[in-house]
Design a protein around this motif. Structure first.
Motif, mmCIF file in Angstrom:
data_model
loop_
_atom_site.group_PDB
_atom_site.id
_atom_site.type_symbol
_atom_site.label_atom_id
_atom_site.label_comp_id
_atom_site.label_asym_id
_atom_site.label_seq_id
_atom_site.Cartn_x
_atom_site.Cartn_y
_atom_site.Cartn_z
ATOM 1 N N TYR A 1 0.833 -1.206 0.000
ATOM 2 C CA TYR A 1 0.000 0.000 0.000
ATOM 3 C C TYR A 1 0.865 1.253 0.000
ATOM 4 N N LEU A 2 1.897 1.270 0.830
ATOM 5 C CA LEU A 2 2.743 2.447 0.956
ATOM 6 C C LEU A 2 3.499 2.711 -0.339
ATOM 7 N N VAL A 3 4.024 1.662 -0.941
ATOM 8 C CA VAL A 3 4.735 1.801 -2.210
ATOM 9 C C VAL A 3 3.803 2.344 -3.286
ATOM 10 N N ALA A 4 2.601 1.805 -3.368
ATOM 11 C CA ALA A 4 1.656 2.251 -4.391
ATOM 12 C C ALA A 4 1.268 3.713 -4.190
ATOM 13 N N ARG A 5 1.007 4.108 -2.948
ATOM 14 C CA ARG A 5 0.615 5.496 -2.690
ATOM 15 C C ARG A 5 1.747 6.464 -3.014
ATOM 16 N N CYS A 6 2.962 6.092 -2.664
ATOM 17 C CA CYS A 6 4.102 6.978 -2.932
ATOM 18 C C CYS A 6 4.396 7.074 -4.422
ATOM 19 N N ARG A 7 4.259 5.990 -5.127
ATOM 20 C CA ARG A 7 4.464 6.026 -6.585
ATOM 21 C C ARG A 7 3.418 6.881 -7.278
ATOM 22 N N ALA A 8 2.221 6.909 -6.702
ATOM 23 C CA ALA A 8 1.131 7.650 -7.330
ATOM 24 C C ALA A 8 1.169 9.141 -7.025
ATOM 25 N N ASP A 9 1.889 9.536 -5.975
ATOM 26 C CA ASP A 9 1.859 10.940 -5.547
ATOM 27 C C ASP A 9 3.223 11.332 -4.986
ATOM 28 N N ALA A 10 3.960 12.137 -5.730
ATOM 29 C CA ALA A 10 5.305 12.549 -5.318
ATOM 30 C C ALA A 10 5.276 13.376 -4.049
ATOM 31 N N GLN A 11 4.189 14.121 -3.815
ATOM 32 C CA GLN A 11 4.084 14.916 -2.582
ATOM 33 C C GLN A 11 3.996 13.992 -1.367
ATOM 34 N N VAL A 12 3.258 12.913 -1.487
ATOM 35 C CA VAL A 12 3.176 11.936 -0.406
ATOM 36 C C VAL A 12 4.539 11.310 -0.170
ATOM 37 N N ALA A 13 5.199 10.900 -1.239
ATOM 38 C CA ALA A 13 6.516 10.275 -1.110
ATOM 39 C C ALA A 13 7.505 11.193 -0.396
ATOM 40 N N ALA A 14 7.416 12.490 -0.676
ATOM 41 C CA ALA A 14 8.335 13.447 -0.058
ATOM 42 C C ALA A 14 8.073 13.613 1.430
ATOM 43 N N LEU A 15 6.832 13.378 1.865
ATOM 44 C CA LEU A 15 6.485 13.522 3.269
ATOM 45 C C LEU A 15 6.698 12.243 4.076
ATOM 46 N N VAL A 16 6.596 11.100 3.427
ATOM 47 C CA VAL A 16 6.621 9.831 4.147
ATOM 48 C C VAL A 16 7.971 9.583 4.811
ATOM 49 N N MET A 17 7.914 9.211 6.085
ATOM 50 C CA MET A 17 9.037 8.594 6.774
ATOM 51 C C MET A 17 8.572 7.185 7.136
ATOM 52 N N ALA A 18 9.136 6.201 6.497
ATOM 53 C CA ALA A 18 8.690 4.826 6.667
ATOM 54 C C ALA A 18 9.204 4.264 7.982
ATOM 55 N N GLY A 19 8.299 3.734 8.800
ATOM 56 C CA GLY A 19 8.702 3.160 10.073
ATOM 57 C C GLY A 19 7.548 2.444 10.734
ATOM 58 N N HIS B 1 12.736 -4.031 3.179
ATOM 59 C CA HIS B 1 11.721 -3.076 2.738
ATOM 60 C C HIS B 1 12.339 -1.844 2.081
ATOM 61 N N VAL B 2 13.558 -1.521 2.450
ATOM 62 C CA VAL B 2 14.159 -0.247 2.043
ATOM 63 C C VAL B 2 14.271 -0.093 0.531
ATOM 64 N N PRO B 3 14.762 -1.095 -0.211
ATOM 65 C CA PRO B 3 14.870 -0.892 -1.670
ATOM 66 C C PRO B 3 13.534 -0.583 -2.333
ATOM 67 N N TRP B 4 12.480 -1.279 -1.922
ATOM 68 C CA TRP B 4 11.161 -1.038 -2.512
ATOM 69 C C TRP B 4 10.681 0.375 -2.226
ATOM 70 N N LEU B 5 10.870 0.813 -1.006
ATOM 71 C CA LEU B 5 10.428 2.153 -0.626
ATOM 72 C C LEU B 5 11.258 3.233 -1.307
ATOM 73 N N ALA B 6 12.550 3.021 -1.378
ATOM 74 C CA ALA B 6 13.416 4.002 -2.038
ATOM 75 C C ALA B 6 13.051 4.154 -3.507
ATOM 76 N N ARG B 7 12.778 3.039 -4.172
ATOM 77 C CA ARG B 7 12.394 3.109 -5.588
ATOM 78 C C ARG B 7 11.038 3.785 -5.780
ATOM 79 N N ALA B 8 10.210 3.795 -4.719
ATOM 80 C CA ALA B 8 8.915 4.470 -4.788
ATOM 81 C C ALA B 8 9.023 5.961 -4.469
ATOM 82 N N GLY B 9 10.216 6.411 -4.108
ATOM 83 C CA GLY B 9 10.420 7.831 -3.841
ATOM 84 C C GLY B 9 10.580 8.188 -2.383
ATOM 85 N N VAL B 10 10.501 7.214 -1.476
ATOM 86 C CA VAL B 10 10.666 7.487 -0.046
ATOM 87 C C VAL B 10 12.134 7.776 0.245
#
Length: 233
Positions: A160-178, A185-194
């Motif tokens: 869910y987090l990867v999909a939301r971040c890929r769909a919205d760069a503003q969300v990706a810029a705000l997300v701190m994954a934890g 998990h880190v490679p997937w999240l980083a590729r999504a913009g986190v």
């Protein structure tokens, strides 16, 4: 941009070790009860003296993510005390009785703090995530949203987090994954913009909060995040 690594710390010894390992920021808790409670202002001052890292204490006095008028006055007093003690920012997140983001309370507390702040994992408890993600970025001075994508942790919320971040760069810029973040998990999240990551148990030997933060463990996360964010960029 480089990745950001935040470490949950319980005292000044944790903070010193986090800095030694290459962390960028401390989330300071007074206790681990119910996902983290507010520290005493004296502890903030002690941690501030021990480290040059950015320090953000938790602003939360009871279980759950609600508050009321009487408690809110106490929360404002805590925020002012934290700022006087040298905190660079704060961490909070409140929901109303309908399990929606309590924008009024959050905006008022942000005005009291007058500094950058992290919206805590309350966002993983809302009934309508789309509505919450439209509202939170408009809150004053919020610069990070700590989220696992699920109330059950990153293991369950990753897709869910990867999909939301890929769909919205503003969300990706705000997300701190934890919230139960694992290295895989880190490679997937980083590729999504986190670009921001938050760990607690993973920074301690055997994942035990009875142990202090371990600088070599923090260093492995520092290197992992820098590597994966660099690749994604």
């Amino acid at each position: 941009m480089p990745g950001l690594l935040e470490i949950i710390c319980l005292h000044d010894a944790d903070a010193r070790r986090a800095e030694e390992g290459g962390a960028d920021r401390v989330e300071l808790l007074g206790s681990l009860d119910d996902g983290g409670m507010s520290p005493e202002p004296a502890l903030v001052e002690k941690v501030r003296a021990a480290t040059g890292l950015e320090v953000r204490p938790m602003v939360r006095l009871r279980a759950g993510f609600g508050t009321d008028g009487g408690e809110f006055v106490r929360l404002q007093g805590l925020v002012n005390a934290y700022r006087d003690a040298g905190a660079d920012g704060v961490v909070f997140g409140f929901l109303n009785g309908y399990d929606e983001v309590d924008a009024e309370v959050c905006a008022a507390l942000a005005a009291t703090a007058d500094c950058p702040w992290t919206f805590h994992r309350a966002i993983d408890q809302v009934l309508d995530a789309d509505k919450a993600w439209r509202l939170v970025p408009r809150l004053p001075r919020v610069d990070q949203v700590l989220t696992a994508g699920s109330a059950r942790g990153v293991e369950f919320g990753l897709d869910y987090l990867v999909a939301r971040c890929r769909a919205d760069a503003q969300v990706a810029a705000l997300v701190m994954a934890g919230g139960g973040l694992h290295a895989e998990h880190v490679p997937w999240l980083a590729r999504a913009g986190v670009r921001a990551f938050h760990i607690g148990r993973a920074a301690r030997p055997l994942g035990q909060y009875k142990a202090y933060v371990d600088a070599p463990l923090v260093r492995t996360w520092r290197e992992l995040i820098d590597d994966e964010v660099g690749r994604a960029a």
